[in-house]
Design a protein around this motif. Sequence first.
Motif, PDB file in Angstrom:
ATOM      1  N   LEU A  45       0.832  -1.203   0.000  1.00 14.93           N
ATOM      2  CA  LEU A  45       0.000   0.000   0.000  1.00 14.93           C
ATOM      3  C   LEU A  45       0.869   1.256   0.000  1.00 14.93           C
ATOM      4  CD1 LEU A  45      -2.950   1.005   0.134  1.00 14.93           C
ATOM      5  CD2 LEU A  45      -2.734   1.016   2.626  1.00 14.93           C
ATOM      6  N   ARG A  46       1.944   1.252   0.786  1.00 12.37           N
ATOM      7  CA  ARG A  46       2.810   2.423   0.862  1.00 12.37           C
ATOM      8  C   ARG A  46       3.502   2.686  -0.460  1.00 12.37           C
ATOM      9  NH1 ARG A  46       7.831   3.955   1.110  1.00 12.37           N
ATOM     10  NH2 ARG A  46       8.630   1.835   0.869  1.00 12.37           N
ATOM     11  N   ARG A  47       4.020   1.639  -1.076  1.00 11.91           N
ATOM     12  CA  ARG A  47       4.800   1.823  -2.288  1.00 11.91           C
ATOM     13  C   ARG A  47       3.924   1.991  -3.530  1.00 11.91           C
ATOM     14  NH1 ARG A  47       9.881   1.305  -3.283  1.00 11.91           N
ATOM     15  NH2 ARG A  47      10.316   0.229  -1.316  1.00 11.91           N
ATOM     16  N   CYS A  48       2.843   1.224  -3.595  1.00 14.52           N
ATOM     17  CA  CYS A  48       2.047   1.156  -4.829  1.00 14.52           C
ATOM     18  C   CYS A  48       0.782   2.011  -4.795  1.00 14.52           C
ATOM     19  CB  CYS A  48       1.671  -0.299  -5.124  1.00 14.52           C
ATOM     20  SG  CYS A  48       3.083  -1.409  -5.259  1.00 14.52           S
ATOM     21  N   GLY A  49       0.342   2.430  -3.609  1.00 17.40           N
ATOM     22  CA  GLY A  49      -0.844   3.261  -3.510  1.00 17.40           C
ATOM     23  C   GLY A  49      -2.131   2.487  -3.384  1.00 17.40           C
ATOM     24  N   SER A  50      -2.111   1.202  -3.713  1.00 18.25           N
ATOM     25  CA  SER A  50      -3.301   0.359  -3.653  1.00 18.25           C
ATOM     26  C   SER A  50      -2.926  -0.993  -3.068  1.00 18.25           C
ATOM     27  CB  SER A  50      -3.896   0.133  -5.048  1.00 18.25           C
ATOM     28  OG  SER A  50      -4.161   1.346  -5.708  1.00 18.25           O
TER      29      SER A  50
END
Length: 511
Positions: A122-127
């Motif tokens: 979630l932190r790196r990819c946004g989803s």
Amino acid sequence: MRVAAVLGVDIGTSSSKGVLVDADGRVLRSATRSHEVSRPRPGWVEMDADVWWREFVSLSRELLAAEDAEVVAVGVSGMGPCVLLTDAANQPLRPAILYGVDARSTAQIARLTERFGEEEILRRCGSALSSQAAGAKVAWVADNEPELFRRARRLFMPSSWLVVNLTDRYVLDHHSASQCTPLYDTERQDWYAPWAKEIAPDLDLPPLRWPGQVAGEVTAPAAAEAGLPAGVPVVTGTIDAWSEAISVGAQGVGDLMLMYGTTMFLVHTVAGRLTNPSLWGTVGALPGTRNLAGGLATSGAVTAWLRDLFGSPDYPELLRLAEASGPGARGLLMLPYFAGERTPILDPEARGVLAGLTLSHTRGDLYRAALEATGLGVRHNIETIEASGGDIRRVVAVGGGTQGGLWTQIVSDITGRAQVIPTQTIGASYGAAFLAAQTGWTVSIETWNPVREVRQPRPALAADYDELYGLYRELYTSSKRVAHALAARQVRLLAGPPAASDNRGTEGAAP
């Protein structure tokens, strides 16, 4: 007198659409080609890429034959995120796996989430990983079709497939890449090599551009096939919902676009990076923008299904009957999870429910319940967006479902939100044309596509719809166990050998 024009083409779930647009934003001519998706197994939704190029060529030739226009640029968009794998010579190795309506990658989602960590993804990819994530579907092919995957070298989506056929350039836009979770880093705005090499070590991921950047020029062979002038620029393009947002100018911070089509899509432009595991945090279609987005797995698909069950009466008649039914559909309540559900419940095993049926209910009541189900799903997403830190200041509606007025009125009544409806609601193909126009003309979407009307909510209905919304949320919770058990039975009873020609239903966008 010959007029200069841009060509915009969008490849959608149930149809492809093309428009010729002049420098003032006037639609000179439009055309549509209907097609079907393939459902070879429960939870699988596929399409042959040959359809995408064949329909582009057909649309281009029809439009240019009917209008004395000189095409000066080409714009493209398409449904997504999809996974079309080809060899190094751009030969498709299997049908494309479609976006979140295809729910086959459950095991890969679980494995990759455990491997990389839910919070880190979630932190790196946004989803978070979900049925919408293209990267998980790449992993599905690697796990389940290893011999085929060993030959895979390139990854395409409908928009990039049109680009490579038109220009021989292998590119993808940043927004589409940001829906390839977990392959793209939304902070660095580039492919994330460590995870990409682990999931697809031999896949040559495409160079990245922004949707409005020129990808290349129409080659002589493509020009001859599609009837276009050779050498005209082709923009990179993007996923249809984001092209729809461009088509209506819903790109400012605080804007929320509602796309009324086969599925319902919501794109909210935010001031800074926001994430929520129940939504999709993406980079925007324009450089420097970010979005928090969501989508219902069905909307127009359910109304089309009902129309077919009813013996195919026309949509205006069904809308008339639904309006006569009145708010609340005479005591009916529908969960629109006929293809599982995307946001915010992220439940591929959810199923459609129609509660409250009696022998006195009519076609109009059922149709009204389907329209209201979409509105209830939109409200659930809006509440989740705002709970995540979103600040919705303006709602803009687009797509075929805006025609007729009833559907947009129901959504405004249920959500308590006014909706801006622009002059042109044709959608993604118009947005693709606008992006193409910017390669040579100085244009603004406000001039091209001014506001036609504003749909206001009716305060007198607020209390009744608040009650219905509470029941809607409760119905999913109380029926979830049964729905999941039935989904498992469907897999056992309906699964068989995959067959690309076995079309089990058509998704159709309808008002």
